[in-house]
Design an enzyme around this catalytic site. Structure first.
Site, mmCIF file in Angstrom:
data_model
loop_
_atom_site.group_PDB
_atom_site.id
_atom_site.type_symbol
_atom_site.label_atom_id
_atom_site.label_comp_id
_atom_site.label_asym_id
_atom_site.label_seq_id
_atom_site.Cartn_x
_atom_site.Cartn_y
_atom_site.Cartn_z
ATOM 1 N N LYS A 152 -4.462 -5.501 -2.377
ATOM 2 C CA LYS A 152 -4.341 -4.060 -2.649
ATOM 3 C C LYS A 152 -3.674 -3.829 -4.017
ATOM 4 C CE LYS A 152 0.118 -2.681 -0.957
ATOM 5 N NZ LYS A 152 1.023 -1.764 -0.399
ATOM 6 N N LYS A 180 7.445 -9.095 1.810
ATOM 7 C CA LYS A 180 8.612 -8.853 0.947
ATOM 8 C C LYS A 180 9.631 -9.962 1.077
ATOM 9 C CE LYS A 180 8.416 -4.049 -0.235
ATOM 10 N NZ LYS A 180 9.036 -2.744 -0.258
ATOM 11 N N LYS A 192 2.335 -1.574 -7.004
ATOM 12 C CA LYS A 192 3.210 -1.338 -8.150
ATOM 13 C C LYS A 192 3.971 -2.600 -8.531
ATOM 14 C CE LYS A 192 5.629 1.640 -4.908
ATOM 15 N NZ LYS A 192 5.990 2.947 -4.539
HETATM 16 P P1 TYM Z 1 4.931 3.200 -0.736
HETATM 17 O O1 TYM Z 1 5.983 3.825 -1.584
HETATM 18 O O2 TYM Z 1 4.688 1.744 -0.880
HETATM 19 O O3 TYM Z 1 3.564 3.936 -0.965
HETATM 20 C C1 TYM Z 1 3.460 5.352 -0.927
HETATM 21 C C2 TYM Z 1 2.116 5.743 -0.345
HETATM 22 O O4 TYM Z 1 1.052 5.198 -1.125
HETATM 23 C C3 TYM Z 1 0.129 4.504 -0.279
HETATM 24 N N1 TYM Z 1 -0.434 3.373 -1.033
HETATM 25 C C4 TYM Z 1 -1.745 3.152 -1.178
HETATM 26 N N2 TYM Z 1 -2.828 3.815 -0.732
HETATM 27 C C5 TYM Z 1 -4.044 3.329 -1.061
HETATM 28 N N3 TYM Z 1 -4.229 2.219 -1.812
HETATM 29 C C6 TYM Z 1 -3.186 1.521 -2.300
HETATM 30 N N4 TYM Z 1 -3.370 0.450 -3.052
HETATM 31 C C7 TYM Z 1 -1.862 1.974 -1.972
HETATM 32 N N5 TYM Z 1 -0.610 1.541 -2.282
HETATM 33 C C8 TYM Z 1 0.254 2.402 -1.684
HETATM 34 C C9 TYM Z 1 0.989 4.031 0.887
HETATM 35 O O5 TYM Z 1 0.204 3.767 2.030
HETATM 36 C C10 TYM Z 1 1.921 5.210 1.092
HETATM 37 O O6 TYM Z 1 1.300 6.208 1.883
HETATM 38 N N6 TYM Z 1 7.235 2.839 3.668
HETATM 39 C C11 TYM Z 1 6.533 3.725 2.778
HETATM 40 C C12 TYM Z 1 7.341 4.925 2.378
HETATM 41 C C13 TYM Z 1 7.869 5.710 3.520
HETATM 42 C C14 TYM Z 1 7.137 6.612 4.328
HETATM 43 C C15 TYM Z 1 8.080 7.140 5.244
HETATM 44 C C16 TYM Z 1 5.795 6.994 4.360
HETATM 45 C C17 TYM Z 1 9.153 5.729 3.958
HETATM 46 N N7 TYM Z 1 9.292 6.579 4.992
HETATM 47 C C18 TYM Z 1 7.679 8.048 6.203
HETATM 48 C C19 TYM Z 1 5.419 7.920 5.318
HETATM 49 C C20 TYM Z 1 6.343 8.439 6.237
HETATM 50 C C21 TYM Z 1 6.170 2.975 1.519
HETATM 51 O O7 TYM Z 1 6.776 2.005 1.169
HETATM 52 O O8 TYM Z 1 5.173 3.555 0.796
#
Ligand code: TYM
Length: 334
Positions: free
Chosen positions: A197, A115, A200
């Site tokens: 991967k 990032k 978004k």
């Molecule tokens: P975020 O918002 O980027 O993604 C949300 C969830 O989606 C999963 N994910 C994927 N899984 C499989 N293949 C992909 N291409 C893919 N892209 C995203 C992510 O692994 C995630 O589970 N930091 C976290 C949000 C967060 C969080 C937390 C998660 C904040 N606090 C506490 C768990 C517990 C994030 O940015 O996820």
């Protein structure tokens, strides 16, 4: 434990358009685990502002994400679905944990490196301490399990380390959480470059299937997915584009990758690709319909927002008070 049940915590950022990766890697597992655990699902809007956001747009996306959780099948009367920013304990615990986290640990985080390369004009302190806020999210609810995609494993490892570090100093304060990674779909790759991967924030819209894509768009993106010239359906790392399509198909249909390979034995990519499209449509179409229906039910969503924020505040304040006491903050005079 809450009411005899183990606790689950997870969250998603309200940034960008959610992709099939978010659904298959996270949301889908949240639903399948939701009966077994006492669940907390947060719309992590505080994490979103580590990169610049348009305020009205962030508010709109956060609400849509809240509705999406419900549309996907999470009952807001049984699961605590809430906005992170509605519960100030997250920021308060994050501050305390910041004082127990080393700069070196945070500089090793891959997401920070990615990032900060992407937003070189805005490498703010929040972007750096992002994983500490994530640890606070999880530890506040004494979560036993955290269902996430593989990309969040490093953050989860840090969370575990912080919990153990704190417990070693002050006694058993935090539950040390385990990650839950689904068997298939834990890392969905880009349809245009299967070594990356699905994300978004990808600039190429054909690289990702968005949860709100219409059926024609989904089918077109699947048909255009980059594969290879081998032409034989196998599940192996040397054919990453094909492997990804098999993963998507398997995760959407509930089959194992081996069963999928068997189903398409002797067939070409020309048959697999539209079948993947159909499988994705059959998962996303009902979600989209339910989302449209719930979006109109303002009173229901608003009451869920209010009731669950109160629940989140109640549960999280117990851990926060305990932590504040341990580190030596004065007791509150009632
Ligand atoms: P975020 O918002 O980027 O993604 C949300 C969830 O989606 C999963 N994910 C994927 N899984 C499989 N293949 C992909 N291409 C893919 N892209 C995203 C992510 O692994 C995630 O589970 N930091 C976290 C949000 C967060 C969080 C937390 C998660 C904040 N606090 C506490 C768990 C517990 C994030 O940015 O996820």
């Amino acid at each position: 434990m809450i009411d005899g049940k183990k606790v689950l915590f997870s969250g998603m950022q309200a940034t960008g358009n959610l992709t099939l990766g978010n659904y298959l890697g996270a949301l889908k597992n949240w639903i399948s685990l939701s009966n077994e655990y006492e669940c907390f699902y947060s719309v992590v809007d505080m994490h979103s502002i580590t990169v610049r956001q348009d305020p009205a747009e962030l508010r709109r996306r956060a609400r849509n994400l809240f509705i999406l959780y419900v549309a996907a099948g999470l009952d807001p009367e049984k699961n605590c679905i809430y906005y992170q920013s509605h519960c100030s304990a997250h920021a308060e615990l994050a501050w305390i944990l910041n004082c127990f986290t080393y700069m070196g640990e945070l500089s090793r985080m891959t997401q920070f490196k990615d990032k900060s390369a992407k937003h070189a004009d805005n490498i703010n302190a929040g972007l750096f301490t992002y994983p500490v806020l994530m640890a606070a999210d999880i530890l506040l609810y004494q979560a036993d399990v955290v269902p996430v995609g593989i990309d969040q494993m490093q953050h989860l490892e840090l969370t575990r380390n912080l919990a153990e570090r704190f417990n070693n100093l002050y006694g058993d304060v935090f539950t040390v959480p385990e990650a839950y990674i689904g068997k298939v779909g834990a890392k969905i790759m880009s349809l245009q470059d299967p070594t990356k991967k699905m994300s978004k924030s990808d600039e190429n819209p054909n690289a990702s299937i968005y949860l709100m894509d219409d059926p024609d768009t989904i089918m077109r993106k699947c048909k255009r997915a980059v594969t290879d010239s081998e032409g034989i359906i196998c599940y192996r790392d040397e054919q990453p584009g094909l492997k990804n399509l098999i993963d998507i198909y398997s995760a959407c249909t509930g089959k194992t990758p081996q069963e999928t390979v068997k189903e398409f034995e002797g067939k070409g990519y020309g048959e697999l690709k539209p079948a993947v499209g159909e499988a994705v449509i059959s998962v996303l179409k009902p979600l989209q319909d339910e989302f449209a229906r719930l979006s109109k039910d303002k009173a229901y969503i608003d009451s869920a927002i209010k009731a669950n924020a109160e629940k989140a505040m109640y549960v999280s304040s117990k851990t926060l008070r305990k932590v504040q006491k341990k580190v030596g903050f004065p007791e509150r005079v009632r």
